[in-house]
Design an enzyme around this catalytic site. Structure first.
Site, PDB file in Angstrom:
ATOM      1  N   HIS A 264       5.078 -13.199  29.755  1.00  0.00           N
ATOM      2  CA  HIS A 264       6.113 -12.349  30.361  1.00  0.00           C
ATOM      3  C   HIS A 264       7.480 -12.610  29.707  1.00  0.00           C
ATOM      4  O   HIS A 264       8.128 -11.686  29.196  1.00  0.00           O
ATOM      5  CB  HIS A 264       6.178 -12.621  31.869  1.00  0.00           C
ATOM      6  CG  HIS A 264       7.243 -11.843  32.575  1.00  0.00           C
ATOM      7  ND1 HIS A 264       6.981 -10.684  33.271  1.00  0.00           N
ATOM      8  CD2 HIS A 264       8.590 -12.031  32.693  1.00  0.00           C
ATOM      9  CE1 HIS A 264       8.105 -10.207  33.778  1.00  0.00           C
ATOM     10  NE2 HIS A 264       9.100 -11.006  33.447  1.00  0.00           N
ATOM     11  N   GLU A 265       7.900 -13.862  29.720  1.00  0.00           N
ATOM     12  CA  GLU A 265       9.217 -14.176  29.138  1.00  0.00           C
ATOM     13  C   GLU A 265       9.199 -13.920  27.633  1.00  0.00           C
ATOM     14  O   GLU A 265      10.209 -13.513  27.052  1.00  0.00           O
ATOM     15  CB  GLU A 265       9.627 -15.622  29.440  1.00  0.00           C
ATOM     16  CG  GLU A 265       9.683 -16.000  30.926  1.00  0.00           C
ATOM     17  CD  GLU A 265      10.536 -15.080  31.794  1.00  0.00           C
ATOM     18  OE1 GLU A 265      11.518 -14.501  31.274  1.00  0.00           O
ATOM     19  OE2 GLU A 265      10.218 -14.935  32.999  1.00  0.00           O
ATOM     20  N   HIS A 268      10.228 -10.458  27.055  1.00  0.00           N
ATOM     21  CA  HIS A 268      11.696 -10.309  27.082  1.00  0.00           C
ATOM     22  C   HIS A 268      12.289 -10.784  25.751  1.00  0.00           C
ATOM     23  O   HIS A 268      13.195 -10.155  25.197  1.00  0.00           O
ATOM     24  CB  HIS A 268      12.297 -11.170  28.194  1.00  0.00           C
ATOM     25  CG  HIS A 268      12.125 -10.622  29.578  1.00  0.00           C
ATOM     26  ND1 HIS A 268      12.556  -9.365  29.944  1.00  0.00           N
ATOM     27  CD2 HIS A 268      11.600 -11.174  30.717  1.00  0.00           C
ATOM     28  CE1 HIS A 268      12.301  -9.171  31.248  1.00  0.00           C
ATOM     29  NE2 HIS A 268      11.717 -10.245  31.726  1.00  0.00           N
ATOM     30  N   GLU A 294      12.231  -5.215  31.887  1.00  0.00           N
ATOM     31  CA  GLU A 294      10.993  -5.538  32.615  1.00  0.00           C
ATOM     32  C   GLU A 294       9.820  -4.717  32.084  1.00  0.00           C
ATOM     33  O   GLU A 294       8.671  -5.152  32.170  1.00  0.00           O
ATOM     34  CB  GLU A 294      11.170  -5.312  34.112  1.00  0.00           C
ATOM     35  CG  GLU A 294      11.984  -6.398  34.803  1.00  0.00           C
ATOM     36  CD  GLU A 294      11.418  -7.804  34.621  1.00  0.00           C
ATOM     37  OE1 GLU A 294      10.183  -7.967  34.639  1.00  0.00           O
ATOM     38  OE2 GLU A 294      12.214  -8.737  34.438  1.00  0.00           O
TER      39      GLU A 294
HETATM   40 ZN    ZN Z   1      11.156 -10.566  33.779  1.00  0.00          ZN
END
Ligand code: ZN
Length: 498
Positions: A264-265, A268, A294
């Protein structure tokens, strides 16, 4: 003033703002990684001063005059310069309406609130957090009027995170999501759940660290430009497109937690690292909005990371690192386990299917808090009632209820819907990708390069050069929530043979 001189001033101003931002971010990073526990007070003083200086630098009439001069000569500017002027003018109009005193008070309050919230959460003590939350709500209601006096307060705050999004838009979106997903969630409730007990065996941290290194490699994250740290709550922090930091949290009894937080990170980080050089140190550097950000993190985490081809690709490495725990498990069993759907209490542990319902609870509460129809003292009761209504679960205490997230303590009201919107944008991006090239062949071999290149081309490179709506249009076409709900319905119907 000569145009050349005005443009030089514009550049200097933005570089100074960047420097202040770096200083504040470094202090923040320090506070959540290596700083000793009871050191918030002194840091708060420093952060308050930095915020005040930043305010002084940007909010004064000279900056307004400079932006006016440049705004009038828009035709002589490059596209990027014009966008910088546009963006800074918007922010200047907002910030110059906030009195410096209030701005600094608010910076101090959010710094203090984080500590108060932490302790309240640990001690299941909403009463301790309540006075701070009341102040935060009051500030945000007031700030909403500064941001956009023509909008209802919550709409003005939503617009800060995702320009163009308001409660009318979100009410429609969430209603569509609820109508489609709730029946699926109910049907799954009657099915047998897959065995996922092997995810909760003991997984030594050292092995998980090696796994995180491997995942970053698979995602093409260059460790010379992207750091990986350890914090209680995972996050991504960017200084510029050559210096991004992500963090994770290793839970010795939960393998999926760190595995998916790194992906997830990492999503980003992929975004930030792919933003073009020309707009670095300007207000256009950085991802364009929370929703688009997101969409990238959740794209990698769920659409790719929880797909069968990807799980098959990384499974040999998982077995190599954890032979005792996973030696007898198949990739297919692992895939089913990490896609187990079940209504639960904690948002960040929620599965892909029920996640949106967690967001809806927060959205309803924020809408009423900022709208002035709900008092802070009634938040726990409302929270518990909505969890029962939407997810069918009983909330045992506020630690596992309304105190679970850090967002409100940081003054973020209107942020949560971005997570849900991002998920929906991501589903549409995937569908468009599938039309253009073979996504799953390479992903099944652990090769994400084409996926990353597509995202760089359609989304990442622009940073704030395009507006959020333009980026979404560029990558998704017209926004259509049914692509997202269809994707979820199909995926979970297959997984649970509905
Ligand atoms: Zn996030």
């Amino acid at each position: 003033m000569e145009l050349k001189q005005a443009l030089e001033q514009l550049e200097t101003l933005q570089k100074k703002l960047y420097a202040y931002q770096c200083a504040s971010s470094s202090l923040y990073l320090d506070s959540v990684t290596v700083a000793p526990k009871d050191t918030a007070q002194g840091r708060g003083v420093a952060l308050g001063i930095l915020a005040g200086e930043q305010h002084k630098l940007f909010a004064g009439p000279e900056v307004g005059a400079l932006l006016d001069v440049l705004g009038e000569r828009g035709e002589e500017l490059t596209f990027s310069q014009r966008r910088q002027v546009e963006e800074l003018s918007r922010r200047w109009r907002q910030i110059s309406r906030i009195p410096a005193q209030e701005y600094m008070e608010y910076a101090r309050l959010t710094n203090e609130a984080s500590d108060v919230w932490h302790k309240a959460k640990e001690g299941n003590d909403f009463a301790a957090f309540r006075p701070v939350l009341e102040q935060l709500v009051a500030f945000n209601r007031k700030f909403a009027g500064y941001y956009d006096p023509d909008k209802a307060p919550y709409d003005a705050l939503l617009n800060e995170y995702e320009r163009g999004v308001d409660t009318a838009y979100l009410d429609r979106f969430f209603a569509a999501v609820r109508d489609k997903l709730v029946p699926v969630i109910r049907a799954i409730g009657e099915r047998e759940q897959p065995d996922d007990s092997f995810l909760y065996l003991e997984y030594p941290v050292q092995g998980q660290r090696e796994l995180a290194d491997y995942l970053m490699e698979v995602m093409g994250l260059d460790r010379a430009h992207c750091g990986l740290g350890e914090t209680e709550h995972p996050f991504t922090l960017e200084f510029n497109n050559r210096d991004v930091r992500i963090t994770t949290n290793y839970d010795e009894h939960n393998l999926a937690s760190s595995l998916y937080s790194v992906i997830h990170e990492g999503g980003h980080a992929r975004y930030e690292l792919n933003i073009q050089d020309d707009i670095q140190y300007t207000c256009l550097a950085g991802g364009v909005s929370m929703g688009v950000h997101e969409s990238q993190s959740r794209f990698y985490e769920n659409l790719i990371g929880r797909s069968l081809p990807f799980v098959r690709a990384i499974f040999p490495k998982l077995q190599e690192l954890f032979p005792a725990q996973l030696g007898k498990v198949t990739a297919e069993q692992f895939h089913r386990a990490v896609n187990r759907a079940q209504p639960s209490l904690i948002r960040i542990e929620a599965d892909e299917l029920t996640y949106c319902l967690h967001i809806m609870v927060r959205y309803e509460i924020e809408k009423q808090l900022i709208g002035g129809t709900l008092e802070v003292k009634d938040v726990p009761e409302t929270w518990n009632r909505l969890y029962k209504e939407y997810l069918g679960v009983d909330v045992p205490d506020d630690t596992h209820g309304c105190l679970q997230d850090s967002h409100w303590s940081g003054g973020s009201f209107g942020y949560f819907p971005s997570y849900a919107l991002g998920s929906a944008y991501g589903a549409q991006m995937l569908r468009n990708m599938e039309k253009e090239f073979d996504v799953w062949g390479p992903v099944g071999r652990g090769d994400l390069s084409q996926v990353s290149a597509w995202l760089k081309d359609k989304v990442h490179q622009y940073g704030g050069l395009l507006t959020p709506a333009q980026v979404v249009k560029n990558a998704c076409g017209d926004f259509d929530p049914s692509v997202y709900t269809d994707y979820l319905v199909q995926k979970y119907s297959e997984l649970y043979r509905l």
